[in-house]
Enzyme design. Structure first.
Site, PDB file in Angstrom:
ATOM      1  N   ASN A  52     -10.182  -0.007   0.561  1.00 32.66           N
ATOM      2  CA  ASN A  52      -8.722   0.112   0.495  1.00 32.66           C
ATOM      3  C   ASN A  52      -8.247  -0.419  -0.867  1.00 32.66           C
ATOM      4  OD1 ASN A  52      -5.966  -0.262   0.690  1.00 32.66           O
ATOM      5  ND2 ASN A  52      -6.017  -1.232   2.711  1.00 32.66           N
ATOM      6  N   CYS A  76       0.817  -1.228   0.000  1.00 28.05           N
ATOM      7  CA  CYS A  76       0.000   0.000   0.000  1.00 28.05           C
ATOM      8  C   CYS A  76       0.846   1.271   0.000  1.00 28.05           C
ATOM      9  CB  CYS A  76      -0.961   0.001   1.176  1.00 28.05           C
ATOM     10  SG  CYS A  76      -2.025  -1.440   1.210  1.00 28.05           S
ATOM     11  N   HIS A 125      -3.115   7.264   2.828  1.00 27.62           N
ATOM     12  CA  HIS A 125      -3.578   5.969   2.299  1.00 27.62           C
ATOM     13  C   HIS A 125      -4.902   5.640   2.979  1.00 27.62           C
ATOM     14  CE1 HIS A 125      -3.999   1.865   1.307  1.00 27.62           C
ATOM     15  NE2 HIS A 125      -3.577   1.394   2.463  1.00 27.62           N
TER      16      HIS A 125
HETATM   17  N1  COA Z   1     -18.154  -8.479  10.002  1.00 27.42           N
HETATM   18  C1  COA Z   1     -18.670  -8.703  11.221  1.00 27.42           C
HETATM   19  N2  COA Z   1     -17.917  -9.014  12.303  1.00 27.42           N
HETATM   20  C2  COA Z   1     -16.607  -9.104  12.113  1.00 27.42           C
HETATM   21  C3  COA Z   1     -15.984  -8.896  10.862  1.00 27.42           C
HETATM   22  C4  COA Z   1     -16.839  -8.574   9.787  1.00 27.42           C
HETATM   23  N3  COA Z   1     -16.364  -8.333   8.539  1.00 27.42           N
HETATM   24  N4  COA Z   1     -14.662  -9.052  11.000  1.00 27.42           N
HETATM   25  C5  COA Z   1     -14.420  -9.348  12.273  1.00 27.42           C
HETATM   26  N5  COA Z   1     -15.590  -9.376  12.954  1.00 27.42           N
HETATM   27  C6  COA Z   1     -15.794  -9.649  14.372  1.00 27.42           C
HETATM   28  C7  COA Z   1     -14.686 -10.509  14.955  1.00 27.42           C
HETATM   29  O1  COA Z   1     -14.965 -11.878  14.782  1.00 27.42           O
HETATM   30  C8  COA Z   1     -14.714 -10.103  16.414  1.00 27.42           C
HETATM   31  O2  COA Z   1     -15.805 -10.758  17.028  1.00 27.42           O
HETATM   32  P1  COA Z   1     -15.678 -11.250  18.579  1.00 27.42           P
HETATM   33  O3  COA Z   1     -15.429 -10.004  19.364  1.00 27.42           O
HETATM   34  O4  COA Z   1     -16.991 -11.899  18.810  1.00 27.42           O
HETATM   35  O5  COA Z   1     -14.509 -12.179  18.588  1.00 27.42           O
HETATM   36  C9  COA Z   1     -15.075  -8.610  16.343  1.00 27.42           C
HETATM   37  O6  COA Z   1     -15.715  -8.406  15.081  1.00 27.42           O
HETATM   38  C10 COA Z   1     -13.868  -7.692  16.461  1.00 27.42           C
HETATM   39  O7  COA Z   1     -12.855  -8.181  15.584  1.00 27.42           O
HETATM   40  P2  COA Z   1     -11.497  -7.439  15.374  1.00 27.42           P
HETATM   41  O8  COA Z   1     -10.682  -8.172  14.350  1.00 27.42           O
HETATM   42  O9  COA Z   1     -10.890  -7.164  16.719  1.00 27.42           O
HETATM   43  O10 COA Z   1     -12.024  -6.042  14.770  1.00 27.42           O
HETATM   44  P3  COA Z   1     -11.250  -4.702  14.550  1.00 27.42           P
HETATM   45  O11 COA Z   1     -11.943  -3.616  15.222  1.00 27.42           O
HETATM   46  O12 COA Z   1      -9.751  -4.835  14.779  1.00 27.42           O
HETATM   47  O13 COA Z   1     -11.462  -4.477  12.985  1.00 27.42           O
HETATM   48  C11 COA Z   1     -10.223  -4.564  10.969  1.00 27.42           C
HETATM   49  C12 COA Z   1     -10.884  -5.369  12.049  1.00 27.42           C
HETATM   50  C13 COA Z   1      -9.592  -5.530   9.990  1.00 27.42           C
HETATM   51  C14 COA Z   1     -11.272  -3.741  10.262  1.00 27.42           C
HETATM   52  C15 COA Z   1      -9.143  -3.628  11.598  1.00 27.42           C
HETATM   53  O14 COA Z   1      -8.331  -4.350  12.478  1.00 27.42           O
HETATM   54  C16 COA Z   1      -8.286  -2.934  10.585  1.00 27.42           C
HETATM   55  O15 COA Z   1      -8.767  -2.152   9.775  1.00 27.42           O
HETATM   56  N6  COA Z   1      -6.982  -3.180  10.642  1.00 27.42           N
HETATM   57  C17 COA Z   1      -6.044  -2.527   9.737  1.00 27.42           C
HETATM   58  C18 COA Z   1      -6.123  -3.227   8.433  1.00 27.42           C
HETATM   59  C19 COA Z   1      -5.380  -2.507   7.367  1.00 27.42           C
HETATM   60  O16 COA Z   1      -5.118  -1.336   7.453  1.00 27.42           O
HETATM   61  N7  COA Z   1      -5.050  -3.261   6.337  1.00 27.42           N
HETATM   62  C20 COA Z   1      -4.454  -2.770   5.186  1.00 27.42           C
HETATM   63  C21 COA Z   1      -3.016  -2.599   5.306  1.00 27.42           C
HETATM   64  S1  COA Z   1      -2.469  -1.557   4.047  1.00 27.42           S
END
Ligand code: COA
Length: 334
Positions: free
Chosen positions: A291, A124, A261
């Site tokens: 993204n 990215c 980004h």
């Molecule tokens: N829909 C519904 N629920 C979801 C889900 C989805 N798409 N994805 C995860 N969950 C659930 C999980 O299972 C978890 O449930 P639980 O609490 O019952 O175990 C809960 O939501 C929280 O999950 P978590 O992974 O901790 O969520 P988060 O707040 O960290 O959000 C991302 C996940 C991926 C959106 C976030 O971590 C993120 O954006 N990270 C950066 C990613 C990024 O920038 N990537 C690109 C790099 S260039």
């Protein structure tokens, strides 16, 4: 032995002359994803800020990249024949070789003329890496007019059953035309990487195969540890922005816009809070695109130019992070 001042006189300056972008044809709203994977519109909007994304059905990375490049050339009033350097930032190339840059060269009808063309992969952060390479090439007079393109069709590497990755990404491309020009306006860059032995974000290439054994290749998908990436991203964006502010010897008050980004609205909002920055100084279009990795910054730039938000005379900062981990930024006096 020449002195430094003499050497500096050989260095050429350059300016961005045009911005372009291309969307994949198929619009996929969060509600539609609910039919495919266990997720819901409310969760996606709240946790990422994404409302929809464009997904490619029959266009590959070079198709979108070529469209964005043509758009940027049209808006710059520069003839395609002037282009002598094409650099494409992508981690989702059409094929292993030739490079996406070579494919775009052909799609632009530039295969009969002297052009240097290659890809860079810094995930990215790729567009910012590519911009820095292109600037260096123009500065040392190895090229006079560059197409710098960020293009991705990430959907071909997504596991549509993995709700932690497939809801985030989208396809698209953005491009700028960078041309040698006498100017006192500055363009300064920063880029860094850190070998990521934990594979926090990764997508595997095909494994080496033993000669003559028939092995079926497993498809490769993107894997990501979302929360580790999230924590790293906030630190990396802040550190990259700080690095170019210091290099340029300016403060945040001198900056008209930050173009980050677009990975997650909450990451961008956290960085704004660290600088006590008003959110209207920071461009966000993640709601519409998701993204798009290396394409996200040039798409944002092209939209801002189209909407009259960006103007000559402004000072902007671009900043990004990605798999590797990589992180990078640029300070540009437009
Ligand atoms: N829909 C519904 N629920 C979801 C889900 C989805 N798409 N994805 C995860 N969950 C659930 C999980 O299972 C978890 O449930 P639980 O609490 O019952 O175990 C809960 O939501 C929280 O999950 P978590 O992974 O901790 O969520 P988060 O707040 O960290 O959000 C991302 C996940 C991926 C959106 C976030 O971590 C993120 O954006 N990270 C950066 C990613 C990024 O920038 N990537 C690109 C790099 S260039």
């Amino acid at each position: 032995m020449k002195n430094l001042e003499e050497w500096v006189r050989y260095m050429k300056t350059c300016k961005i002359k045009g911005f372009g972008y291309a969307k994949a044809k198929r619009l996929v709203k969060n509600e539609e994803l609910q039919q495919v994977v266990d997720t819901n519109d409310e969760w996606i909007k709240q946790r990422t800020g994404i409302h929809q994304r464009y997904i490619s059905e029959d266009e590959n990375t070079s198709d979108l990249g070529a469209k964005a490049a043509i758009d940027a050339l049209n808006k710059s009033n520069i003839k395609k024949e002037e282009v002598d350097f094409i650099i494409v930032a992508t981690f989702t190339p059409d094929q292993m070789t030739p490079s996406t840059a070579c494919l775009i060269q052909e799609k632009l009808g530039l295969n009969g003329q002297q052009v240097m063309a290659f890809d860079v992969n810094a995930a990215c952060s790729g567009f910012l890496y590519a911009l820095q390479v292109a600037h260096s090439m123009l500065a040392c007079d190895q090229a006079k007019c560059a197409l710098v393109i960020g293009a991705e069709v990430i959907s071909k590497q997504l596991n549509w059953q993995d709700r932690s990755t497939c809801i985030i990404f989208g396809d698209g491309a953005g491009a700028v035309v960078l041309k040698q020009e006498e100017t006192t306006n500055r363009m300064l860059h920063y880029a860094c990487s850190k070998g990521d032995i934990d594979g926090v974000i990764h997508s595997d290439a095909p494994l080496p195969r033993t000669c003559f054994t028939a092995q079926s290749l497993q498809p490769s998908y993107i894997h990501m540890d979302g929360s580790k990436t999230f924590r790293f991203a906030i630190w990396a964006m802040h550190s990259a922005i700080q690095a170019v502010l210091e290099k340029a010897n300016v403060s945040m008050d001198d900056i008209d816009y930050i173009v980050p980004h677009q990975a997650n609205a909450r990451i961008i909002q956290s960085v704004c809070r660290m600088y006590e920055m008003k959110e209207d100084k920071v461009y966000m279009n993640i709601a519409q695109y998701g993204n798009t990795s290396a394409a996200s910054v040039p798409i944002a730039l092209a939209e801002m130019w189209e909407q009259g938000i960006l103007k000559e005379g402004q000072n902007i900062i671009l900043a990004g992070f990605g798999a590797g981990f990589t992180w990078a930024s640029a300070y540009i006096e437009l």
